[in-house]
Design an enzyme around this catalytic site. Structure first.
Site, PDB file in Angstrom:
ATOM      1  CB  THR A  66      -1.013  -0.025   1.112  1.00 11.09           C
ATOM      2  OG1 THR A  66      -1.636  -1.208   0.968  1.00 11.09           O
ATOM      3  CG2 THR A  66      -2.170   1.093   1.141  1.00 11.09           C
ATOM      4  CG  HIS A 144      -6.938  -1.948   2.717  1.00 12.20           C
ATOM      5  ND1 HIS A 144      -6.345  -0.798   2.367  1.00 12.20           N
ATOM      6  CD2 HIS A 144      -5.669  -2.600   3.268  1.00 12.20           C
ATOM      7  CE1 HIS A 144      -5.211  -1.022   2.057  1.00 12.20           C
ATOM      8  NE2 HIS A 144      -4.688  -2.140   2.580  1.00 12.20           N
TER       9      HIS A 144
HETATM   10  N1   CP Z   1      -2.420  -5.605   1.192  1.00  9.01           N
HETATM   11  C1   CP Z   1      -1.815  -4.763   2.057  1.00  9.01           C
HETATM   12  O1   CP Z   1      -2.338  -4.005   2.446  1.00  9.01           O
HETATM   13  O2   CP Z   1      -0.544  -5.113   1.941  1.00  9.01           O
HETATM   14  P1   CP Z   1       0.569  -4.428   2.705  1.00  9.01           P
HETATM   15  O3   CP Z   1       0.298  -4.358   4.182  1.00  9.01           O
HETATM   16  O4   CP Z   1       1.988  -4.760   2.438  1.00  9.01           O
HETATM   17  O5   CP Z   1       0.513  -2.689   2.544  1.00  9.01           O
END
Ligand code: CP
Length: 309
Positions: A66, A144
């Protein structure tokens, strides 16, 4: 009631959740992401729509995908990017998040990309922001939204019409902000059938009120589905034992080639990452021909460009 992510004129000012965003806005963002991705792949110039803008990454939890893809997306559209180092910042001397935000806004920050372990922190900061936009990069088990959007982008690209699709979301639904955003987006886009598959201990109470069909057995949950969306077991958010043992969890809910064979022959396999290989997913599936896990990461840049543009 006023939606806190909308400006007074109805424009989307912040992105805090996909809840209530609606099909038209989601499709507009996905269409814009598709155009930006096509332009990038064709080697055409991208619009410099963020020139002279400053984007601040405020990550209070770890991230690979992200944070990096927000940074790449912002830079490709011409923005300056600050990766705020929480550990060496004055938050460690007790400065409040609101004062930190106001301080950075006083340096003309235009957008904050916020990840925090507590539900509602991005909304709290959005309420405090004078001028800047707040983009939720994941808060607790609440939302998210850009992950939800990039997942919809992936499904639309690989499987087409949502109204014809059966989708299963598998794993730690209880602790997953990704699952909540995925469910909200899939419902808004009119998916034909949506199942959530997990042991009872990892299903939220009254989950069926979200418009999903809960299943506790993979045989039922994966039967004939077009899309399998795996989730990470969020051990850092668990208090007490939610699974008997990792070995048993993998036996019952880990996605192996044998379990994937229950789904449609051309089903795609997704995972937001990071993956626990050998716990929720077998490497033979994660790296297999039906996996679109790395394309998901790639599409994340276009989707985040679309959101910030
Ligand atoms: N999918 C996701 O949020 O991955 P990260 O935690 O690496 O950002």
């Amino acid at each position: 009631m006023h939606d806190p992510q909308l400006a007074a004129d109805g424009r989307l000012r912040h992105l805090l959740t996909l809840d209530g965003l609606g099909r038209a806005r989601i499709e507009t963002l996905l269409d814009r992401a598709a155009r930006l991705r096509a332009a990038w792949r064709a080697g055409q110039g991208l619009p410099r729509s963020l020139e002279r803008r400053t984007v601040v990454n405020l990550f209070f939890e770890p991230s690979t995908r992200t944070r990096t893809s927000f940074e790449l997306a912002a830079r490709r559209l011409g923005a300056d990017v600050v990766n705020f180092d929480i550990g060496s910042s004055s938050t460690s001397k007790g400065e409040t998040l609101e004062d930190t935000l106001a301080t950075l806004e006083a340096m003309d920050a235009d957008a904050f990309v916020v990840r925090h372990r507590e539900n509602g922190t991005p909304a709290r900061l959005a309420a405090h922001a004078q001028r800047a936009a707040v983009l939720n990069a994941g808060d607790g088990n609440h939302a998210h939204p850009t992950q939800g959007l990039l997942d919809m982008f992936t499904i639309r690209r690989h499987k087409g019409e949502f109204g014809k699709l059966k989708v299963a979301i598998v794993g730690d639904i209880m602790h997953s902000r990704v699952a909540r955003s995925q469910i909200q987006a899939l419902k808004a886009l009119g998916v034909a059938e949506l199942r959530v598959v997990a042991p009872k201990t990892l299903l939220p109470m009254a989950v069926e009120k979200l418009g999903v069909h809960p299943c506790t057995r993979m045989e039922e949950g994966l039967d004939g589905v077009d899309v399998v969306m795996m989730l990470r077991l969020q051990r850092e958010r668990m208090q007490g034992a939610h699974i008997p043992s990792e070995h048993e969890y993998f036996n019952l809910y880990g996605l192996t080639p044998a379990k994937l064979a229950l789904a449609a022959k051309d089903a795609i396999v997704m995972h937001p990452g990071p993956m626990n290989r050998g716990l929720e997913i077998d490497s033979a599936v994660a790296d297999g021909p039906q996996s679109v896990i790395l394309p998901q990461v790639t599409y994340g840049i276009a989707v985040r460009m679309a959101v910030m543009a």
